[in-house]
Design an enzyme around this catalytic site. Structure first.
Site: not given
Ligand code: GLC
Ligand code: CA
Length: 556
Positions: A99, A200, A256, A330-331
């Site tokens: 990541d 991310d 993402e 995980h979100d």
């Molecule tokens: C992404 C991650 C999340 C994190 C956010 C800020 O959405 O998946 O877990 O809190 O970015 O880095």
């Protein structure tokens, strides 16, 4: 030699290290714990492992707040353990993607500490600063974790931007020195042999440099349109790729993409553009947000869910883009508890797996999904650990919700729903640790666990294993075109995949009620590749789908 789009027939497995497996009983999962479980993942059959951040971090956001990109946080192990992990994964013929959080750093990062010394410092411009007075933020953009997105620093008389937690300061991608330092750091990991990256919130790196106010007319007019898929995002991504992973043919990159659009996702992933291999989008996971509001109870809007999938599948194909397809990470809360039904855990867990894995795209499995793990149904606020959940709990109480109402909302929406330890067996703490786990284990672990799943031929695990195998064996799954079916049906999510003279009809009943449907006659009596009821028959073109029944029919 790797085929250039090898990931079309691959499946990725996401590990959230903190909750995966604890090897030294401090209650926190770690790299040695992952190494101990690689045979399990090999047995499942996944090709790629994605680990969420393990770099040095104060862990305000569980590692998404990086303080040192070049070192492993001691809670997860050492750099030596990392080399061992990478090595063992490669020995088993799997790949590792890391990541990479480069929209922001922790305020504990050396760059930020230097930046605080003032405008003359070399690192000041690595972040986004605006003049202001304590009572007047530079604009009205909202932080995604609640409240305003700007934080005042008294000693400088300036604000810095943080789209996430106040300890996660946004980096200034307009600054080429920052960009070059990022490339150098990514190359450091590529040289170690990592096989790619999950990037991310990468579509947030280019902010509209006028920093305009937003209108707050809807739940999403909170500033996001001024930094989402921003003015220079494609330029920055092309430059990033050319300077780093672009030099490593076959490396996998998945971006993402927060609140994105199809045209942008085509640009991000069409191979001619040399940006990324594939992208996550989240529109299909907002169909239980009433009026776009996450922190409110809501039921799945099935019609929207189908429309979103159909539109994205068809249009990404036309634009020659590529998607990462997924329900869980995980979100996100656990999918069985969310769009499935815990009373029909096996049936709905398998149905949801089939629905996603046969789409056009690369499927991602989030740890525990493969055994049908559920939300933990926490009872008190002390059980919650996530910064976003705790912030929003406070906001909900301020808005007049009762404690019971606020907990009910967290039980449905909190990211902690997916962050409970993996349920390995029926022993204490589900075999995750002999210490005290950093977050509670879900209570159903004594029956729902990996050990039982491996013993039960009919488990969700073996269904996922089969889905992974089928993708490797059938080009129609990995490379076929996508055709929507039953568009008006209010219960069934169905589609056809087509590749040369092969066709696959995929049928998923998303509800407990039975429903009768007509299938195209050419599929009668053909081969059922996978199903979730033992006795499904294909004797006529009228098919009765039972509770959460799902099947895929193949013809050639
Ligand atoms: C992404 C991650 C999340 C994190 C956010 C800020 O959405 O998946 O877990 O809190 O970015 O880095
Ligand atoms: Ca540990």
């Amino acid at each position: 030699m790797l085929e250039k789009d090898w990931w079309k027939s691959a499946t990725v497995y996401q590990i959230y290290p903190k909750s995966f497996c604890d090897s030294n009983d401090d209650g926190i999962g770690d790299m040695k714990g992952i190494i101990n479980k690689l045979d399990y993942l090999k047995n499942l059959g996944v090709d790629v492992i994605w680990t969420t951040p393990m770099y040095v971090s104060p862990m305000m956001d569980n590692g998404y707040d990086i303080a040192d990109y070049y070192n492993i946080d001691p809670i997860f192990g050492t750099m030596e353990d990392f080399h061992k992990l990478l090595d063992e994964i490669h020995k088993k013929d799997m790949k590792l993607i890391m990541d990479m959080v480069i929209n922001h750093t922790s305020t504990e990062h050396f760059w930020f500490k230097e930046a605080l010394k003032g405008p003359e410092n070399r690192y000041h411009n690595y972040y986004i600063w605006k003049d202001g007075t304590p009572d007047q933020a530079p604009n009205n953009w909202a932080s995604k974790f609640g409240g305003n997105a700007w934080q005042y620093v008294e000693s400088l008389g300036k604000y810095y931007l943080h789209l996430f937690d106040v300890t996660q300061a946004d980096l200034n991608w307009e600054n080429s020195e920052l960009r070059n330092d990022i490339y150098k750091m990514i190359n450091f990991w590529l040289e170690k042999g990592v096989d790619g990256f999950r990037l991310d919130v990468i579509n947030l790196i280019s902010k509209n440099q006028n920093f305009p106010n937003d209108t707050y007319e809807t739940a999403i007019s909170d500033g996001r349109k001024f930094y989402t898929d921003g003015p220079k995002v494609h330029k920055f991504l092309k430059e990033l790729t050319a300077n780093t992973f672009g030099k490593y043919p076959g490396s996998l990159t998945v971006g993402e993409m927060s609140s994105t659009t199809i045209p942008h996702c085509i640009k991000y992933t069409n191979p001619n553009n040399k940006e990324l291999s594939m992208v996550f989008n989240f529109h299909h996971l907002k169909v239980d947000y009433p009026n776009g509001e996450k922190w409110a109870l809501g039921d799945m809007d099935f019609k929207s869910l189908k429309n979103i999938f159909f539109k994205w599948q068809v249009e990404m194909e036309i634009g020659n883009g590529w998607s990462a397809v997924f329900w869980c990470n995980h979100d996100q809360p656990r999918i069985v508890s969310r769009f499935g039904n815990e009373k029909y855990l096996k049936e709905s867990g398998k149905m949801l797996g089939t629905a996603i894995h046969f789409l056009r795209g690369t499927p991602y499995i989030y740890q525990g999904e493969e055994i049908g793990m559920t939300n933990p149904h926490f009872e008190t606020i002390d059980e919650y650990k996530d910064v976003e959940s705790l912030n929003n709990y406070k906001l909900l109480l301020e808005k007049g919700k009762s404690i019971e109402e606020a907990i009910a909302i967290l039980n449905q929406k909190s990211r902690d729903n997916s962050r409970t330890p993996i349920q390995w067996d029926k022993n204490k703490n589900a075999g995750f640790t002999s210490g005290t786990p950093w977050i509670n284990v879900a209570k159903n672990y004594s029956t729902l666990n990996v050990e039982n799943s491996l013993k039960d031929e009919d488990s969700v695990f073996y269904h996922y294993k089969k889905l992974i195998e089928l993708r490797k064996d059938y080009k129609v799954i990995s490379h076929g075109d996508f055709i929507p079916m039953y568009e008006e049906n209010t219960q069934v999510f169905g589609y056809i995949r087509k590749f040369e003279n092969e066709k696959l009809l995929v049928l998923n009943n998303f509800y407990e009620d039975e429903i009768e449907i007509e299938i195209p006659k050419e599929f009668i009596g053909k081969k059922i590749l996978i199903k979730n009821y033992k006795d499904t028959l294909l004797e006529s073109h009228i098919l009765k789908l039972r509770a959460y029944e799902s099947l895929a029919i193949y013809l050639k």
